[in-house]
Design an enzyme around this catalytic site. Structure first.
Site, PDB file in Angstrom:
ATOM      1  N   HIS A 219       4.481   8.733  13.482  1.00 49.00           N
ATOM      2  CA  HIS A 219       3.505   7.669  13.717  1.00 49.00           C
ATOM      3  C   HIS A 219       4.198   6.374  14.113  1.00 49.00           C
ATOM      4  CE1 HIS A 219       4.566   6.678   9.589  1.00 49.00           C
ATOM      5  NE2 HIS A 219       3.627   5.770   9.417  1.00 49.00           N
TER       6      HIS A 219
ATOM      7  N   HIS B 270       0.815  -1.221   0.000  1.00 52.20           N
ATOM      8  CA  HIS B 270       0.000   0.000   0.000  1.00 52.20           C
ATOM      9  C   HIS B 270       0.849   1.272   0.000  1.00 52.20           C
ATOM     10  CE1 HIS B 270       0.869  -0.696   4.296  1.00 52.20           C
ATOM     11  NE2 HIS B 270       0.745   0.603   4.437  1.00 52.20           N
TER      12      HIS B 270
HETATM   13  O1  LIG Z   1       1.323  -6.081  11.204  1.00 53.32           O
HETATM   14  C1  LIG Z   1       1.810  -6.208  10.089  1.00 53.32           C
HETATM   15  O2  LIG Z   1       2.396  -7.202   9.748  1.00 53.32           O
HETATM   16  C2  LIG Z   1       1.722  -5.119   9.104  1.00 53.32           C
HETATM   17  C3  LIG Z   1       1.377  -3.873   9.467  1.00 53.32           C
HETATM   18  C4  LIG Z   1       1.331  -2.807   8.471  1.00 53.32           C
HETATM   19  O3  LIG Z   1       1.432  -3.061   7.272  1.00 53.32           O
HETATM   20  C5  LIG Z   1       1.204  -1.470   8.949  1.00 53.32           C
HETATM   21  C6  LIG Z   1       1.339  -0.449   8.106  1.00 53.32           C
HETATM   22  C7  LIG Z   1       1.265   0.896   8.562  1.00 53.32           C
HETATM   23  C8  LIG Z   1       1.537   1.941   7.734  1.00 53.32           C
HETATM   24  O4  LIG Z   1       1.814   1.774   6.464  1.00 53.32           O
HETATM   25  C9  LIG Z   1       1.631   3.316   8.184  1.00 53.32           C
HETATM   26  O5  LIG Z   1       2.464   4.038   7.613  1.00 53.32           O
HETATM   27  O6  LIG Z   1       0.912   3.717   9.121  1.00 53.32           O
HETATM   28 FE   LIG Z   2       3.645   2.953   6.210  1.00 55.91          FE
END
Ligand SMILES: O=C(O)/C=C/C(=O)/C=C/C=C(\O)C(=O)O
Ligand SMILES: [Fe+2]
Length: 314
Positions: A179, A115
């Site tokens: 973040h 993403h």
């Molecule tokens: O828990 C996992 O394996 C994956 C978590 C994520 O893909 C979290 C992504 C968060 C972001 O991209 C962000 O920038 O907040």
């Molecule tokens: Fe991210």
């Protein structure tokens, strides 16, 4: 030929968790402004600079920087799955020129992205394959990281390489600002999590759904009134000021430990913004045309969107 920049935070929670107040409307209208800026610029090449979140890059071979000469998106958090419209010749040119400038970077003929790349492509251009693209990965999640100045130097080398193309190139930086969403770390990870971080390619649909649910639940907990990970609006605004004023070299003194302590583990994603602005600065003085910022706790993000272009002669 000119360069221009759009940078935007991304969030896995953007389409699943409703923030309080008018944050959604404000973000939508800032994206509409960025879309209009991009459309008016009429890029014939879009260089997307983004991180990965253990979907395409793993600890079995984690590069600090990588250019995709072909790339495919995994389709996480509601984004599209499938190939990006990579401009292979432009990507290979970037690899050659950045290496020749003395900045080491990896190249992938099968880059897998998530993403981090897909959200800005969809939000700005309507799809992951809508525009000729060069995807540039900057590791912003999997410690350890190199010094921040390496990212600035990557951006400068990238900018010079893009200017030599003599095309209308829009640089898009994806991620940040302060973040700390739930993302596992290798240090202290239980064996099954460590295995996923080292080589967790091709999760089952159930495994992917479990990961996404964990992140969504973190956002929903904030909606339900739990405090959530700390954001740092003062740090975010100082970073935006630094970019607007062209003081990019000021980041050379930032340590990675300081970034993490001030702004959270995922704040290192601002490297993608720094690389974009360093690339733009390679074309000379620039002006930030728009700058949006909101701390959005429900999305676990200090959320920013900027646009910038070379200074016009007055
Ligand atoms: O828990 C996992 O394996 C994956 C978590 C994520 O893909 C979290 C992504 C968060 C972001 O991209 C962000 O920038 O907040
Ligand atoms: Fe991210």
């Amino acid at each position: 030929m000119p360069l221009a920049v759009v940078t935007a935070s991304h969030s896995p929670l953007m389409h699943t968790v409703a923030p309080r107040g008018d944050a959604q409307t404000a973000v939508d209208s800032a994206f509409a402004q960025a879309r209009a800026f991009a459309a008016e610029f009429r890029p014939d090449l879009v260089v997307v600079i983004a991180p990965d979140h253990y979907n395409g890059m793993f600890y079995d071979l984690m590069p600090p920087f990588c250019v995709g000469t072909a790339a495919e998106a995994v389709g996480d958090y509601g984004t599209a799955q499938g190939p990006l419209a990579v401009d292979r010749e432009a990507a290979r040119h970037v690899v050659r020129e950045v290496l020749a400038a003395g900045v080491d970077l990896a190249m992938s003929e099968r880059m897998v992205v998530d993403h981090g790349f897909a959200q800005p492509l969809e939000l700005l251009f309507g799809g992951i394959d809508a525009v000729p693209t060069v995807p540039v990965f900057i590791n912003s999640v999997a410690v350890p990281f190199g010094p921040v100045c390496r990212t600035r130097l990557l951006g400068e080398a990238l900018g010079r390489a893009l200017l030599a193309l003599e095309r209308r190139v829009l640089l898009v930086g994806s991620g940040g600002l302060s973040h700390d969403p739930p993302l596992p770390t290798l240090d202290g990870a239980p064996p099954e999590v460590a295995a996923r971080l080292i080589a967790g390619r091709h999760p089952t649909p159930g495994e992917r759904a479990g990961r996404e649910a964990r992140v969504r639940d973190a956002g929903l907990a904030v909606v339900a009134g739990e405090p959530g990970p700390r954001l740092n609006p003062a740090w975010d605004r100082a970073f935006l000021d630094l970019l607007a004023e062209g003081r990019l070299k000021a980041t050379d003194t930032w340590t990675n430990a300081w970034i993490t302590a001030e702004a959270g583990n995922s704040a290192h994603e601002v490297r993608t913004w720094l690389a974009c602005y360093a690339a733009l600065a390679a074309a000379g003085p620039y002006d930030m045309r728009s700058s949006f910022y909101r701390p959005i706790p429900e999305w676990i993000a200090g959320f920013g969107i900027t646009t910038a272009e070379p200074r016009r002669n007055s």
